[in-house]
Design a protein around this motif. Sequence first.
Motif, mmCIF file in Angstrom:
data_model
loop_
_atom_site.group_PDB
_atom_site.id
_atom_site.type_symbol
_atom_site.label_atom_id
_atom_site.label_comp_id
_atom_site.label_asym_id
_atom_site.label_seq_id
_atom_site.Cartn_x
_atom_site.Cartn_y
_atom_site.Cartn_z
ATOM 1 N N ALA A 48 0.839 -1.183 -0.044
ATOM 2 C CA ALA A 48 0.067 0.107 0.059
ATOM 3 C C ALA A 48 0.781 1.197 0.019
ATOM 4 N N ALA A 101 -3.385 -3.572 -3.284
ATOM 5 C CA ALA A 101 -2.977 -2.862 -1.866
ATOM 6 C C ALA A 101 -2.792 -1.583 -2.200
ATOM 7 N N ARG A 102 -2.094 -1.266 -3.251
ATOM 8 C CA ARG A 102 -1.757 0.269 -3.420
ATOM 9 C C ARG A 102 -2.876 1.220 -4.097
ATOM 10 N N ALA A 105 -6.374 1.446 -2.176
ATOM 11 C CA ALA A 105 -6.381 2.321 -1.032
ATOM 12 C C ALA A 105 -6.943 3.775 -1.173
ATOM 13 N N ARG A 108 -4.552 6.571 3.709
ATOM 14 C CA ARG A 108 -3.255 6.169 4.759
ATOM 15 C C ARG A 108 -3.293 7.101 6.050
ATOM 16 N N TYR A 246 -9.672 0.735 3.060
ATOM 17 C CA TYR A 246 -10.108 0.368 1.726
ATOM 18 C C TYR A 246 -11.587 0.720 1.569
#
Lengths: 251, 251
Positions: A48, A101-102, A105, A108, A246
Amino acid sequence: MRNIALQLEYDGTALVGSQFQLNGRTVQGELETAWHRFTGEALRWNFAGRTDAGVHAWGQVANARTTTQHALETVQRALNALLPPDIAVRRAWEVPYSFHARYSATRRDYRYLLLVERHRSALLWQRAVHLDRPLDVPAMARAVHVLKGVHDFAAFGSTPAGPTIRECFVAECDELLENGRRLVAIDLAATGFLRHMVRTVVGTLLLIGQGKLAEAAMARILASRDRAQAGPTAPAHGLYLMSVTYPENEG
Amino acid sequence: MRNIALQLEYDGTALVGSQFQLNGRTVQGELETAWHRFTGEALRWNFAGRTDAGVHAWGQVANARTTTQHALETVQRALNALLPPDIAVRRAWEVPYSFHARYSATRRDYRYLLLVERHRSALLWQRAVHLDRPLDVPAMARAVHVLKGVHDFAAFGSTPAGPTIRECFVAECDELLENGRRLVAIDLAATGFLRHMVRTVVGTLLLIGQGKLAEAAMARILASRDRAQAGPTAPAHGLYLMSVTYPENEG
């Protein structure tokens, strides 16, 4: 083909970063080695957020598509047995095939910890950045608050390539007392962060907290979109990737 | 001749204990080496409590009589520059000539940290003892409470030589949530502790928390004054010496 996501915790002290490198231990390298030993599969795991050498994580997220038939509890137990002690899997869950995951998202959360005391700490060594002079924390809290909202954060990013507009949801600075130690925590949450962005925001806030820069400079630096206007990049070992968010059906 | 006291913090992970030994790094050995480099004096420092390999301290206390003329702030600054990063001096103060870190102490506070989750932690590795099964914390809290007051603690001490009667001021067990991690803290404060006493109390409480021993067994074990009745000694790395208390004019 299944798509599995992992929530990873790590102590960044002895790691050269999250992403695979030839010249030292990384979270990705250790995870891929452990996965290969467990399943025989040579997979590339997506992360992520990219974290640098020394940066810690309570809640990094990684995913990969796999043909393994093992139950999630078995996967987590096997990885925690095979990974070195400074990396742990907190959670393993099944995600849709499209989950990345990245790219999936939506938010963060990062925390930066400062130890603000005349003398250094032994137990917080490599866990918080020590400053031996007092900081004007209320001024830092007011200054960081201007980052909230949708902005072009180019002034706080190390690499100017690519889009630099992000939405910042949380921008706070508070004092904590833990085990009799005076800490200052800087919390930032956003859709995403440019490279070195949290540490550059912290480096700029430190100038304000030390009275070397006016509180109002924060808005001016943000508006300038010029990295040369911001403060220095603060050290890595105060930084923690706390969590990644997410969409509800994927998290 | 001055008498100087130091409050010491340390991460016990890479130390073989507080007291000087030939076969590894100790707090006493490192302090005496740093002191010798700073002043040229070869002194023996007295420690309030003996801590074993792996045990941490937020507030150990040591003292020594010295002829140094340096101001206390200089002493503290020099020692923090000379000591390794896993040992730090939190405070330095002048004490009466008769002060002895061990014999003048009226109370010691210890905390024991358990991580109670299915899977291990990376950032709490060597900082809390991991247990992957739930504990009955209310039962442990009621059981530990019977230790409060003046008792003969022989059942919880490893070495039967010497007096075994102590006054226990605090005996508590509570759940904490830190960075999303479920911890259980066992807090004990007493005039003094027998060797391995905190860890043996914790080992006994764990049997109660796991349902292997009845809650009422704690009072029976205490009354037996027989070490064989108590549980095993819990691991060192969950234990922290939090603080040491002295009469008001000396602390």
